[in-house]
Design a protein around this motif. Sequence first.
Motif, PDB file in Angstrom:
ATOM      1  N   ILE A 175       0.851  -1.200   0.000  1.00  0.00           N
ATOM      2  CA  ILE A 175       0.000   0.000   0.000  1.00  0.00           C
ATOM      3  C   ILE A 175       0.882   1.243   0.000  1.00  0.00           C
ATOM      4  O   ILE A 175       1.810   1.362   0.817  1.00  0.00           O
ATOM      5  N   THR A 176       0.624   2.153  -0.914  1.00  0.00           N
ATOM      6  CA  THR A 176       1.354   3.432  -0.956  1.00  0.00           C
ATOM      7  C   THR A 176       0.352   4.563  -1.124  1.00  0.00           C
ATOM      8  O   THR A 176      -0.795   4.343  -1.533  1.00  0.00           O
ATOM      9  N   LEU A 177       0.797   5.766  -0.801  1.00  0.00           N
ATOM     10  CA  LEU A 177      -0.009   6.966  -1.038  1.00  0.00           C
ATOM     11  C   LEU A 177       0.193   7.380  -2.485  1.00  0.00           C
ATOM     12  O   LEU A 177       1.301   7.750  -2.876  1.00  0.00           O
ATOM     13  N   THR A 178      -0.849   7.331  -3.290  1.00  0.00           N
ATOM     14  CA  THR A 178      -0.692   7.736  -4.695  1.00  0.00           C
ATOM     15  C   THR A 178      -0.584   9.256  -4.818  1.00  0.00           C
ATOM     16  O   THR A 178       0.006   9.762  -5.755  1.00  0.00           O
ATOM     17  N   ASP A 179      -1.141   9.973  -3.831  1.00  0.00           N
ATOM     18  CA  ASP A 179      -0.974  11.432  -3.763  1.00  0.00           C
ATOM     19  C   ASP A 179      -0.522  11.757  -2.336  1.00  0.00           C
ATOM     20  O   ASP A 179      -1.294  11.591  -1.387  1.00  0.00           O
ATOM     21  N   SER A 180       0.730  12.206  -2.196  1.00  0.00           N
ATOM     22  CA  SER A 180       1.304  12.366  -0.854  1.00  0.00           C
ATOM     23  C   SER A 180       0.542  13.415  -0.028  1.00  0.00           C
ATOM     24  O   SER A 180       0.670  13.467   1.185  1.00  0.00           O
ATOM     25  N   GLN A 181      -0.261  14.265  -0.698  1.00  0.00           N
ATOM     26  CA  GLN A 181      -1.032  15.280   0.018  1.00  0.00           C
ATOM     27  C   GLN A 181      -2.416  14.765   0.437  1.00  0.00           C
ATOM     28  O   GLN A 181      -3.149  15.463   1.130  1.00  0.00           O
ATOM     29  N   ASP A 182      -2.763  13.562  -0.040  1.00  0.00           N
ATOM     30  CA  ASP A 182      -4.109  13.051   0.222  1.00  0.00           C
ATOM     31  C   ASP A 182      -4.034  11.744   1.021  1.00  0.00           C
ATOM     32  O   ASP A 182      -3.731  10.683   0.466  1.00  0.00           O
ATOM     33  N   PRO A 183      -4.309  11.821   2.327  1.00  0.00           N
ATOM     34  CA  PRO A 183      -4.154  10.636   3.171  1.00  0.00           C
ATOM     35  C   PRO A 183      -5.126   9.513   2.838  1.00  0.00           C
ATOM     36  O   PRO A 183      -4.951   8.397   3.318  1.00  0.00           O
ATOM     37  N   THR A 184      -6.144   9.794   2.023  1.00  0.00           N
ATOM     38  CA  THR A 184      -7.093   8.721   1.663  1.00  0.00           C
ATOM     39  C   THR A 184      -6.678   7.994   0.383  1.00  0.00           C
ATOM     40  O   THR A 184      -7.318   7.028  -0.001  1.00  0.00           O
ATOM     41  N   SER A 185      -5.597   8.469  -0.260  1.00  0.00           N
ATOM     42  CA  SER A 185      -5.209   7.903  -1.568  1.00  0.00           C
ATOM     43  C   SER A 185      -4.330   6.670  -1.400  1.00  0.00           C
ATOM     44  O   SER A 185      -3.221   6.584  -1.916  1.00  0.00           O
ATOM     45  N   LEU A 186      -4.841   5.702  -0.636  1.00  0.00           N
ATOM     46  CA  LEU A 186      -4.071   4.490  -0.358  1.00  0.00           C
ATOM     47  C   LEU A 186      -4.402   3.430  -1.398  1.00  0.00           C
ATOM     48  O   LEU A 186      -5.572   3.055  -1.553  1.00  0.00           O
ATOM     49  N   ALA A 187      -3.383   2.941  -2.095  1.00  0.00           N
ATOM     50  CA  ALA A 187      -3.635   1.922  -3.120  1.00  0.00           C
ATOM     51  C   ALA A 187      -2.437   0.987  -3.221  1.00  0.00           C
ATOM     52  O   ALA A 187      -1.310   1.356  -2.880  1.00  0.00           O
ATOM     53  N   LEU A 188      -2.697  -0.225  -3.689  1.00  0.00           N
ATOM     54  CA  LEU A 188      -1.610  -1.181  -3.890  1.00  0.00           C
ATOM     55  C   LEU A 188      -0.747  -0.739  -5.069  1.00  0.00           C
ATOM     56  O   LEU A 188      -1.266  -0.297  -6.103  1.00  0.00           O
ATOM     57  N   ALA A 189       0.570  -0.850  -4.899  1.00  0.00           N
ATOM     58  CA  ALA A 189       1.485  -0.515  -5.987  1.00  0.00           C
ATOM     59  C   ALA A 189       2.693  -1.441  -5.900  1.00  0.00           C
ATOM     60  O   ALA A 189       2.957  -2.026  -4.853  1.00  0.00           O
ATOM     61  N   GLU A 190       3.382  -1.579  -7.017  1.00  0.00           N
ATOM     62  CA  GLU A 190       4.579  -2.420  -7.046  1.00  0.00           C
ATOM     63  C   GLU A 190       5.719  -1.681  -6.348  1.00  0.00           C
ATOM     64  O   GLU A 190       5.989  -0.509  -6.637  1.00  0.00           O
ATOM     65  N   THR A 191       6.373  -2.337  -5.387  1.00  0.00           N
ATOM     66  CA  THR A 191       7.517  -1.729  -4.678  1.00  0.00           C
ATOM     67  C   THR A 191       8.586  -2.810  -4.488  1.00  0.00           C
ATOM     68  O   THR A 191       8.273  -4.002  -4.578  1.00  0.00           O
ATOM     69  N   PRO A 192       9.835  -2.398  -4.226  1.00  0.00           N
ATOM     70  CA  PRO A 192      10.894  -3.414  -4.057  1.00  0.00           C
ATOM     71  C   PRO A 192      10.654  -4.247  -2.795  1.00  0.00           C
ATOM     72  O   PRO A 192      10.220  -3.716  -1.774  1.00  0.00           O
ATOM     73  N   THR A 193      10.919  -5.531  -2.891  1.00  0.00           N
ATOM     74  CA  THR A 193      10.886  -6.388  -1.707  1.00  0.00           C
ATOM     75  C   THR A 193      12.003  -5.925  -0.768  1.00  0.00           C
ATOM     76  O   THR A 193      13.097  -5.606  -1.222  1.00  0.00           O
ATOM     77  N   PRO A 194      11.730  -5.848   0.567  1.00  0.00           N
ATOM     78  CA  PRO A 194      12.747  -5.320   1.504  1.00  0.00           C
ATOM     79  C   PRO A 194      14.019  -6.167   1.508  1.00  0.00           C
ATOM     80  O   PRO A 194      13.953  -7.389   1.362  1.00  0.00           O
ATOM     81  N   GLU A 195      15.152  -5.509   1.663  1.00  0.00           N
ATOM     82  CA  GLU A 195      16.412  -6.234   1.826  1.00  0.00           C
ATOM     83  C   GLU A 195      16.675  -6.424   3.317  1.00  0.00           C
ATOM     84  O   GLU A 195      16.427  -5.528   4.132  1.00  0.00           O
ATOM     85  N   LEU A 196      17.191  -7.587   3.650  1.00  0.00           N
ATOM     86  CA  LEU A 196      17.394  -7.915   5.073  1.00  0.00           C
ATOM     87  C   LEU A 196      18.682  -7.306   5.592  1.00  0.00           C
ATOM     88  O   LEU A 196      19.725  -7.352   4.931  1.00  0.00           O
ATOM     89  N   ARG A 197      18.597  -6.757   6.810  1.00  0.00           N
ATOM     90  CA  ARG A 197      19.801  -6.380   7.538  1.00  0.00           C
ATOM     91  C   ARG A 197      20.148  -7.510   8.508  1.00  0.00           C
ATOM     92  O   ARG A 197      19.332  -8.420   8.735  1.00  0.00           O
ATOM     93  N   ASP A 198      21.327  -7.426   9.076  1.00  0.00           N
ATOM     94  CA  ASP A 198      21.765  -8.466  10.013  1.00  0.00           C
ATOM     95  C   ASP A 198      20.741  -8.610  11.141  1.00  0.00           C
ATOM     96  O   ASP A 198      20.308  -7.614  11.734  1.00  0.00           O
ATOM     97  N   GLY A 199      20.345  -9.845  11.405  1.00  0.00           N
ATOM     98  CA  GLY A 199      19.412 -10.093  12.509  1.00  0.00           C
ATOM     99  C   GLY A 199      17.956  -9.974  12.121  1.00  0.00           C
ATOM    100  O   GLY A 199      17.079 -10.115  12.988  1.00  0.00           O
ATOM    101  N   GLU A 200      17.690  -9.699  10.852  1.00  0.00           N
ATOM    102  CA  GLU A 200      16.291  -9.603  10.397  1.00  0.00           C
ATOM    103  C   GLU A 200      15.880 -10.854   9.625  1.00  0.00           C
ATOM    104  O   GLU A 200      16.716 -11.505   8.989  1.00  0.00           O
TER     105      GLU A 200
END
Lengths: 320, 320
Positions: free
Chosen positions: A4-29
């Motif tokens: 879920i990302t904000l499609t319009d950073s000024q509009d808190p209701t603009s929440l929609a699914l979008a393609e984003t990078p899979t998180p990279e792991l840090r040590d201990g994660e």
Amino acid sequence: MKAITLTDSQDPTSLALAETPTPELRDGEVLVKVHAAGVNRGDLLQAKGHYPPPPGASEIIGLECSGVIEDPGTTDRDRGEKVACLLAGGGYADYVAVPEGQLLPIPEGYSFTEAASIVEVACTVWSNLGMLAGLKEGQTVLIHGGAGGIGTFAIQLCKQLGANVAVTAGTSEKLETCRELGADILINYREQDFSEELKGRCDVILDIMGAKYLRQNLRSLAEDGQLIIIGLQGGVKTEINLGALLPRRLSVRGTTLRARSVEGKAEVVRSTAEHVWPLLADARISHHIHTVLPLSEAAQAHALLGSGEVTGKIVLEVDA
Amino acid sequence: MKAITLTDSQDPTSLALAETPTPELRDGEVLVKVHAAGVNRGDLLQAKGHYPPPPGASEIIGLECSGVIEDPGTTDRDRGEKVACLLAGGGYADYVAVPEGQLLPIPEGYSFTEAASIVEVACTVWSNLGMLAGLKEGQTVLIHGGAGGIGTFAIQLCKQLGANVAVTAGTSEKLETCRELGADILINYREQDFSEELKGRCDVILDIMGAKYLRQNLRSLAEDGQLIIIGLQGGVKTEINLGALLPRRLSVRGTTLRARSVEGKAEVVRSTAEHVWPLLADARISHHIHTVLPLSEAAQAHALLGSGEVTGKIVLEVDA
């Protein structure tokens, strides 16, 4: 992955699914494939830009989830292990990177959805009432917003600790919910001044209102009483009469779970698993889910929580 | 007996010896023949009508004394036993009635005069920094008014607990006194903003200023920091930004020793005798007497303490 990302950073209701990078792991994660994510008031604030993630945390919304370990990283965990997770952020997504200290087992008998509804609230309530305030049998505790996600859990935990529980809520229906969960003193804040009812009687108050309730909260405290502020829905700045603190030895304390360090969160998670998880396993504390929506409907979930017409938690499910 | 009374209730300087009834003992109290009585800021407030005795306490000024048990009442104490006493009032007199739980031994090697100078300050500092704040080795503590009666004692106690000690005072001479007692960080509040020097570094602050210092004190606290207010010399009402408390998990706590119940005072006295008295016996903490005056000169003692030009304690001696 999708998140879920904000499609319009000024509009808190603009929440929609979008393609984003899979998180990279840090040590201990570990990398967790998310099955369900709980919705919290902090998520609404973050969408409005008022509650930025702590340094190093994911920019994605979401403070708790459940799922399965996809990649154990440098830890000794097993791929496929089912977990519940306390997050600094990142829950509204297909995958999230989680420090090992923030993993909990799925409570015995709980589904993924149920587990995702309980982590943040259990850690928040236990860290404040158990670890910080040291609430004891026979003490009186006041819980504001007794019918909300925090409130419904806190009532049950406090009864398990043997406390006398007072609550505030805004409707008789919500107060009836509180009574069914075990609350002893029911106050409709629209009709009564709670500090008139509780003057000098409360050993601990769990507050989500901040400035608006400060004077009345102090008035309600007993000797050695502690006001613990975990939300500021009624504003941040107000006048304080410090002269009210000294003769009764009162304390005003504020906390947030999200701002704790990774070590601090691990300490809370350990203590919560030890003291609270057994109470979930045998249903001495029951979860309280208001509704379940697909992750794609995060905007609707936020609107619902923001309406104040919610009793219990809202959970988002990730499509299989 | 003779005791100090206000000859003009509107004039706080009109302190003079007058004939008054010897106190009658209640169950559990002993009658102490006073040899010396310590002078405290609370005594000055009481003379001004701002700090009335708690219900049931003597109307006579005086929060600590030393002397000899004249009448053990219903207790198992011995007539002739030398004692130091924490009082709810009544010390500026030939005799005072004292609940048994508020009796301490005279610290090893101490005179009556020295003993009378240490009870209130030891119980105040220990109950706040030891019992309430739980000050630990390696933590940083800020003590406002480092050269005063509370301050000189607190610096030494905190060093014994292994803390890093910061102090404020208004002259370089006073700061030099603090340094000699072990203070590590010296701040002249007339020349420096202490919160600029200590921003985010203090685990515990022992404050006597209240409103005037609240904002700066909160700014000076580290994560999980505790502001403990025991005096309100800088006023009682001010604005508080509750938003400053939550992310760093700060606490604002106020206490007074005098308002504690008889049971509460007994608990403080027991813990102080256990943890602090051994440090007095071998002079790891030394008493710090500014001057000694006869009881008849209580007015002069109050003027001196009120002037702010005092380093350490003022003690009144009762004529033999």
